[in-house]
Scaffold this active site. Structure first.
Site, short mmCIF file in Angstrom:
data_model
loop_
_atom_site.label_atom_id
_atom_site.label_comp_id
_atom_site.label_asym_id
_atom_site.label_seq_id
_atom_site.Cartn_x
_atom_site.Cartn_y
_atom_site.Cartn_z
N TYR A 1 0.81 -1.22 0.00
CA TYR A 1 0.00 0.00 0.00
C TYR A 1 0.85 1.28 0.00
O TYR A 1 0.37 2.34 0.41
CB TYR A 1 -0.94 -0.01 1.20
CG TYR A 1 -2.20 -0.84 1.00
CD1 TYR A 1 -3.11 -0.53 -0.02
CD2 TYR A 1 -2.51 -1.90 1.83
CE1 TYR A 1 -4.26 -1.27 -0.21
CE2 TYR A 1 -3.67 -2.65 1.66
CZ TYR A 1 -4.54 -2.31 0.63
OH TYR A 1 -5.70 -3.03 0.45
N ASN B 1 -13.19 -3.39 4.29
CA ASN B 1 -14.10 -3.54 3.15
C ASN B 1 -13.88 -4.83 2.36
O ASN B 1 -14.20 -4.92 1.18
CB ASN B 1 -14.06 -2.30 2.26
CG ASN B 1 -12.67 -2.02 1.72
OD1 ASN B 1 -11.75 -2.81 1.92
ND2 ASN B 1 -12.52 -0.91 1.03
N HIS C 1 -9.78 -6.50 -1.91
CA HIS C 1 -8.95 -5.59 -2.69
C HIS C 1 -9.02 -6.02 -4.14
O HIS C 1 -9.06 -7.23 -4.43
CB HIS C 1 -7.49 -5.64 -2.24
CG HIS C 1 -6.55 -5.01 -3.24
ND1 HIS C 1 -6.33 -3.65 -3.27
CD2 HIS C 1 -5.85 -5.53 -4.29
CE1 HIS C 1 -5.51 -3.37 -4.28
NE2 HIS C 1 -5.21 -4.50 -4.91
P1 IDP Z 1 -9.95 0.64 -3.27
O1 IDP Z 1 -9.57 -0.52 -2.36
O2 IDP Z 1 -11.44 0.66 -3.55
O3 IDP Z 1 -9.12 0.70 -4.53
P2 IDP Z 1 -8.37 2.88 -2.28
O4 IDP Z 1 -8.78 4.32 -2.35
O5 IDP Z 1 -7.29 2.41 -3.19
O6 IDP Z 1 -9.69 1.98 -2.45
O7 IDP Z 1 -7.96 2.61 -0.76
C1 IDP Z 1 -7.26 1.43 -0.41
C2 IDP Z 1 -7.87 0.88 0.87
O8 IDP Z 1 -7.61 1.79 1.94
C3 IDP Z 1 -9.38 0.73 0.87
O9 IDP Z 1 -9.82 -0.45 0.24
C4 IDP Z 1 -9.69 0.72 2.36
O10 IDP Z 1 -9.39 -0.54 2.96
C5 IDP Z 1 -8.68 1.76 2.86
N1 IDP Z 1 -9.29 3.10 2.92
C6 IDP Z 1 -9.57 3.92 1.89
N2 IDP Z 1 -10.12 5.07 2.30
C7 IDP Z 1 -10.19 4.99 3.67
C8 IDP Z 1 -10.67 5.87 4.69
O11 IDP Z 1 -11.14 6.98 4.43
N3 IDP Z 1 -10.59 5.41 5.98
C9 IDP Z 1 -10.04 4.18 6.29
N4 IDP Z 1 -9.59 3.34 5.36
C10 IDP Z 1 -9.66 3.71 4.06
MG MG Z 2 -7.07 1.07 -4.75
#
Ligand code: IDP
Ligand code: MG
Length: 139
Positions: A51, A114, A117
């Site tokens: 990450y 969530n 990935h």
């Molecule tokens: P994605 O997984 O849908 O591509 P990204 O923006 O790449 O989303 O973010 C990577 C991961 O970081 C997300 O899947 C989630 O687990 C975490 N994340 C993203 N935004 C937030 C936030 O605002 N608070 C806490 N965790 C977050």
């Molecule tokens: Mg992402």
């Protein structure tokens, strides 16, 4: 487009709740087949490296802590238009914004935890698959 590969993780919250079979089953139903798969408890260095693009974001520490909490399932998935198809099946990052019947709508409990990935481009998919799977371990 055409047959391509993407990278997928079933995150700790999904593995903890025994959702591995349901999630892989959904990918297979949708025409995405695992061509590499491994369960692994990520180290802090592995999660930070994976990450790294998010290292300046305020949630980075929380994200690394979550991803190293317990084992994940790492997968390379192959199928028609796999990168975009996987993102459709996953749904929006925030489960409250995810479309009905997406994996995040069905299973995710918060924007952080969530459940899945998925790579956001074919270029990143190749980088992410190589990060976890030596070429000789991808079928
Ligand atoms: P994605 O997984 O849908 O591509 P990204 O923006 O790449 O989303 O973010 C990577 C991961 O970081 C997300 O899947 C989630 O687990 C975490 N994340 C993203 N935004 C937030 C936030 O605002 N608070 C806490 N965790 C977050
Ligand atoms: Mg992402």
């Amino acid at each position: 487009m055409g047959i391509e590969r993407t990278f997928s993780i079933i995150k700790p919250d999904g593995v903890e709740r025994n959702l591995v079979g349901k999630i892989i089953g959904r990918f297979e139903e949708e025409g995405l087949r695992p061509v590499a798969i491994r369960r692994q408890h990520l180290s802090q260095a592995e999660a930070e490296g994976f990450y790294a693009v998010h290292s300046e974001r305020p949630f980075f520490g929380e994200l690394v802590e979550f991803m190293t909490r317990s084992p994940v399932v790492l997968m390379a998935l192959e199928g028609e238009n796999a990168v975009a198809r996987n993102r459709e099946i996953m749904g929006a990052t925030n489960p409250s914004e995810a479309a009905d019947n997406t994996l995040r709508k069905l299973y995710a409990e918060s924007i952080g935890e969530n459940t899945v990935h998925g790579s956001d481009s074919a270029e990143n998919a190749a980088i992410e698959i190589a990060y976890f799977f030596p070429a000789s371990t991808v079928g």
